[in-house]
Design an enzyme around this catalytic site. Structure first.
Site, PDB file in Angstrom:
ATOM      1  N   LYS A  85       0.854  -1.190   0.000  1.00 50.97           N
ATOM      2  CA  LYS A  85       0.000   0.000   0.000  1.00 50.97           C
ATOM      3  C   LYS A  85       0.887   1.236   0.000  1.00 50.97           C
ATOM      4  CE  LYS A  85      -4.039   2.065   0.320  1.00 50.97           C
ATOM      5  NZ  LYS A  85      -5.017   1.998  -0.780  1.00 50.97           N
ATOM      6  N   GLU A 118      -7.402  -6.660 -10.488  1.00 51.62           N
ATOM      7  CA  GLU A 118      -8.116  -5.797  -9.551  1.00 51.62           C
ATOM      8  C   GLU A 118      -8.619  -4.553 -10.259  1.00 51.62           C
ATOM      9  OE1 GLU A 118      -5.350  -4.586  -6.512  1.00 51.62           O
ATOM     10  OE2 GLU A 118      -3.795  -4.127  -7.974  1.00 51.62           O
TER      11      GLU A 118
END
Length: 235
Positions: A85, A118
């Site tokens: 992230k 994704e």
């Protein structure tokens, strides 16, 4: 801050939420940086690490539920970046822009061999005609905490007959076009995708799996085992 221990960061986040005096409809974002420096590529001359926390209105969960999605051709990040992230969102922005150019709200990326990857800021899950909820493993995409909670909560929906199972596995491209339901998982929310690549998903309306998941995930946001008390000044 010079002390970046987990408890310190957690306290800062909770106190920032408390400072807003908002008890509903807030979204929290926070990130670490190497701090101010000399604009060099190496962080060696940065003064000290910095931590930022922003609390703003939450746009999730409105009355008009049902997103549109489209496949995009933007290449994937390498696994090193995809599974971490970070604020490196150039690829994410390109995915969103290509989706917008196609008249969709979400762009869906695929691996070179055609398997689902994704969306730009969310994990995609598929409810097949067999009633099994699936989403890709997080070996080359970002691990979704929302998907983790869905997997933990899904057994109750299997017991209720809403789903026949829930698993992480590689998902073929044609499974999205043939899906009974498509879901976008991110930010703690489950959103229904009702249009994919210009065609309706199922009957084009949010389906029963999404409705059941939305209910239990919303309830889970108040799970006393998972939440921390916000130190509001005026209780």
């Amino acid at each position: 801050t010079s002390a970046l221990e987990k408890d310190t960061l957690k306290r800062i986040i909770l106190e920032t939420i408390g400072a807003t005096e908002r008890r509903d409809g807030v979204f929290v974002r926070y990130w670490l940086t190497a701090g101010s420096g000399d604009f060099g590529i190496s962080p060696k001359n940065c003064a000290e690490p910095s931590f930022y926390c922003v609390v703003h209105d939450d746009s999730h969960g409105g009355n008009d539920r049902g997103l549109s999605a489209a496949p995009v051709d933007v290449p994937l990040k390498p696994p090193l970046l995809a599974t971490a992230k970070t604020n490196n969102y150039m690829i994410n922005a390109l995915v969103a822009m290509e989706a917008e150019a196609k008249g969709a709200q979400l762009g869906v990326q695929f691996e070179a061999d055609g398997h689902l990857a994704e969306s730009s800021v969310a994990t995609i899950a598929v409810v097949g005609k067999d009633g099994i909820l699936v989403s890709p493993p997080a070996d080359s995409i970002l691990a979704s905490t929302t998907w983790a909670r869905v997997r933990a909560l899904a057994p109750s929906l299997v017991d209720a007959g809403v789903l026949r199972g829930c698993e992480a596995r590689r998902v073929k491209r044609d499974e999205l076009s043939a899906a009974a339901e498509l879901l976008s998982l991110g930010g703690g929310w489950v959103e229904p995708i009702t249009t994919y690549d210009g065609a309706p998903v199922g009957d084009g309306t949010p389906g029963p799996a999404w409705k059941a998941l939305d209910e239990i995930v919303r309830a889970d946001l108040s799970n006393p085992e998972l939440v921390d008390e916000v130190p509001y000044v005026a209780q």
